[in-house]
Design a protein around this motif. Structure first.
Motif, short mmCIF file in Angstrom:
data_model
loop_
_atom_site.label_atom_id
_atom_site.label_comp_id
_atom_site.label_asym_id
_atom_site.label_seq_id
_atom_site.Cartn_x
_atom_site.Cartn_y
_atom_site.Cartn_z
N LEU A 34 0.84 -1.20 0.00
CA LEU A 34 0.00 0.00 0.00
C LEU A 34 0.88 1.25 0.00
N ALA A 35 1.92 1.23 0.78
CA ALA A 35 2.84 2.37 0.84
C ALA A 35 3.48 2.61 -0.52
N GLY A 36 3.75 1.54 -1.25
CA GLY A 36 4.31 1.67 -2.59
C GLY A 36 3.38 2.46 -3.51
N GLN A 37 2.09 2.25 -3.36
CA GLN A 37 1.11 3.00 -4.15
C GLN A 37 1.14 4.48 -3.78
N LEU A 38 1.27 4.76 -2.50
CA LEU A 38 1.35 6.15 -2.04
C LEU A 38 2.63 6.82 -2.55
N LEU A 39 3.73 6.08 -2.50
CA LEU A 39 5.00 6.61 -2.99
C LEU A 39 4.94 6.88 -4.50
N ALA A 40 4.30 5.97 -5.24
CA ALA A 40 4.19 6.12 -6.69
C ALA A 40 3.37 7.36 -7.06
N ALA A 41 2.43 7.74 -6.20
CA ALA A 41 1.58 8.90 -6.46
C ALA A 41 2.25 10.22 -6.06
N ALA A 42 3.38 10.14 -5.39
CA ALA A 42 4.07 11.34 -4.89
C ALA A 42 4.88 11.99 -6.00
N ASP A 43 5.26 13.23 -5.77
CA ASP A 43 6.18 13.95 -6.65
C ASP A 43 7.53 13.23 -6.57
N GLN A 44 7.91 12.56 -7.66
CA GLN A 44 9.08 11.68 -7.63
C GLN A 44 10.39 12.44 -7.40
N GLN A 45 10.50 13.62 -7.96
CA GLN A 45 11.73 14.39 -7.75
C GLN A 45 11.88 14.76 -6.27
N ARG A 46 10.81 15.24 -5.69
CA ARG A 46 10.84 15.62 -4.27
C ARG A 46 11.05 14.40 -3.39
#
Length: 165
Positions: A34-46
């Motif tokens: 689930l955390a992986g899904q949240l990370l994937a939705a985040a601003d990747q550069q930040r």
């Protein structure tokens, strides 16, 4: 943090990192997914900037005299051994990519292309492992992560406000 995102995006990124590191520390595969899904939705550069700053801060605490190649190998080996029982997808090569990224080192040309979500998850594995390795038992891991996140966001904000010559 105004340069690349508002307070809402910072809160979401912070929550995603907290969730992924907590899931990694507890060895919970469902929560880690689930955390992986949240990370994937985040601003990747930040996300890369924040995770990288946290990993660097933890490595400096753990290895104040500098990180040798043997030290880096020990970190990677310990992290794989801690995760393999509950996260069989742990990949030492992806941990290398995450560690090199945190250290602002160039990735080796022979490294396979890895998706950002996988690298971010492995970054969270590194953070959870390093928090465990640097802890002296006096601070709770969540409080330690909170301190590290505050420091990382402050450092990134400081860097964003410095004018280049």
């Amino acid at each position: 943090m105004a340069a690349t995102g508002g307070a809402g995006s910072v809160r979401k990124l912070r929550a995603a990192i907290e969730h992924s590191v907590s899931a990694a520390a507890s060895g919970d595969p469902a929560e880690f997914e689930l955390a992986g899904q949240l990370l994937a939705a985040a601003d990747q550069q930040r996300l890369r900037l924040v995770q990288g700053q946290i990993v660097r801060d933890l490595l400096e605490e753990l290895h104040p005299g500098g990180l040798s190649g043997a030290d880096a190998q020990d970190v990677l080996q310990r992290c794989v051994q801690a995760a393999i029982g509950w996260y069989p997808a742990v990949d030492a090569q992806v941990l290398v990519i995450a560690l090199l990224g945190a250290l602002n080192a160039a990735e080796p040309d022979d490294q396979p292309v890895t998706d950002e979500r996988t690298v971010a998850l492995h970054g969270s594995l590194l953070i959870a492992d390093l928090i465990g390795a640097t802890g002296d038992g006096s601070a709770q891991p969540a409080a330690e992560l909170d301190r590290l996140l505050d420091s990382a966001f402050a450092e990134i904000q400081r860097a964003e406000t410095i004018e280049l010559p």
